[in-house]
Scaffold this active site. Structure first.
Site, PDB file in Angstrom:
ATOM      1  N   PRO A 188       0.370  -1.347   0.252  1.00 32.24           N
ATOM      2  CG  PRO A 188      -0.942  -1.923   2.062  1.00 32.24           C
ATOM      3  CD  PRO A 188       0.669  -2.150   1.269  1.00 32.24           C
ATOM      4  CD  GLU A 189       3.088   2.663  -4.554  1.00 26.89           C
ATOM      5  OE1 GLU A 189       3.457   3.608  -4.992  1.00 26.89           O
ATOM      6  OE2 GLU A 189       3.523   1.558  -5.375  1.00 26.89           O
ATOM      7  CE  LYS A 223       5.628   3.625  -0.006  1.00 23.75           C
ATOM      8  NZ  LYS A 223       7.139   2.499   0.086  1.00 23.75           N
ATOM      9  CG  HIS A 256      -2.623 -15.235   6.284  1.00 19.55           C
ATOM     10  ND1 HIS A 256      -1.710 -15.194   6.940  1.00 19.55           N
ATOM     11  CD2 HIS A 256      -3.610 -15.597   5.520  1.00 19.55           C
ATOM     12  CE1 HIS A 256      -1.437 -16.510   5.262  1.00 19.55           C
ATOM     13  NE2 HIS A 256      -2.917 -16.620   5.059  1.00 19.55           N
ATOM     14  NE  ARG A 258       6.083 -11.995   1.654  1.00 22.53           N
ATOM     15  CZ  ARG A 258       6.711 -11.075   1.036  1.00 22.53           C
ATOM     16  NH1 ARG A 258       5.918 -10.431  -0.167  1.00 22.53           N
ATOM     17  NH2 ARG A 258       8.098 -11.128   1.009  1.00 22.53           N
ATOM     18  NE  ARG A 302      10.938  -2.369  -4.690  1.00 19.47           N
ATOM     19  CZ  ARG A 302      10.150  -1.658  -4.048  1.00 19.47           C
ATOM     20  NH1 ARG A 302      10.344  -0.627  -2.968  1.00 19.47           N
ATOM     21  NH2 ARG A 302       8.987  -2.205  -4.163  1.00 19.47           N
TER      22      ARG A 302
END
Length: 263
Positions: A2-3, A59, A93, A111, A253
């Site tokens: 998420p940006e 963020k 999760h 993650r 990246r």
């Protein structure tokens, strides 16, 4: 990950649901998501407090509580905040549940990189606010020998831009991610400034980019992925010049761009 546009969308979907709510109980199922304090201290500092404001910084999502506490939420790669009816089952999760009376706030993270703290790191200006100006950007560019991709990803220079929006911004500006920042002309820096503002605003308008995991607080996907011109499109033809888009690694990246029309 998420940006800025995704976190802004999450904030906007959360706010009407949780502002004014009291946190009655917190269940933490994965202790490592609580950063820099113990689970016990975190729980003590938030339980019984009212949620009085919801803000975004880059963020990060900031939850202001009564008693002048602020909880900083960083979703990292795959974190989600979901508003669900009271008594909703947790899945494998789900790492924390906040009891808000008639609702629950679930934190899910496949993650397991995201989490909660009471600290906020020093980051650069908000690119959609008045503090971010062409003059500020030009000064930072002239002082940097890094490539443009690295500059856009540097949260201490500009808050909130990640990999997806960096690639789209550079395409919009017609600039190569490999260009050294200090090499940009005045006009090129102006175009980059405009592209940053335009692409991030569009990202918010379209409620974020849902390629893999991202959903808002109501489990709804964004739709900016329909507007992507280069990100994830290596091997496709450039919509501007009809040459083949490529993917390389820059600033550590995966970077997607057109080597023909991005100079």
């Amino acid at each position: 990950m998420p940006e800025l546009p995704e976190v802004e969308t999450i904030k906007r979907t959360l706010a009407p649901k949780i502002l004014g709510k009291t946190i009655y109980r917190v269940e933490v199922y994965l202790p490592k998501i609580i950063k820099n304090v113990s689970v016990e201290e975190f729980t003590r500092r938030v339980v019984g407090k009212e949620i009085v404001a919801l803000k975004r910084r880059g963020k990060y999502l900031l939850i202001d509580l009564s008693g002048k506490e602020t909880v900083t939420v960083h979703l990292r790669m795959t974190g989600k905040l979901l508003i669900l009816p009271k008594g909703s089952p947790k899945d494998k999760h789900t790492h924390a549940i906040f009891d808000l009376g008639d609702l629950e706030l679930h934190f899910n993270d496949i993650r397991q990189f995201g989490g909660f703290s009471f600290e906020m790191p020093e980051i650069g200006p908000e690119p959609l606010e008045d503090e971010f100006t062409p003059e500020y950007l030009k000064t930072k560019l002239k002082a940097s020998q890094k490539n443009l991709k690295a500059v856009l990803l540097d949260q201490k220079i500009i808050a909130g831009i990640g990999n997806i929006y960096a690639d789209e911004i550079l395409f919009e500006a017609g600039l190569s991610p490999k260009r050294i920042a200090a090499s940009l002309s005045e006009d090129e820096a102006e175009e980059l400034f405009k592209a940053i503002r335009k692409i991030l605003a569009l990202g918010i308008e379209y409620r974020g980019t849902s390629i893999r995991d991202y959903v808002d607080a109501e489990n709804q996907q964004g739709s900016f992925q329909r507007l992507l011109k280069v990100y994830g499109k290596n091997g496709s033809l450039c919509v501007r010049c009809n040459n083949v888009l490529i993917r390389e690694r820059h600033a550590g990246r995966s970077t997607h761009y057109c080597p023909h029309c991005q100079k």
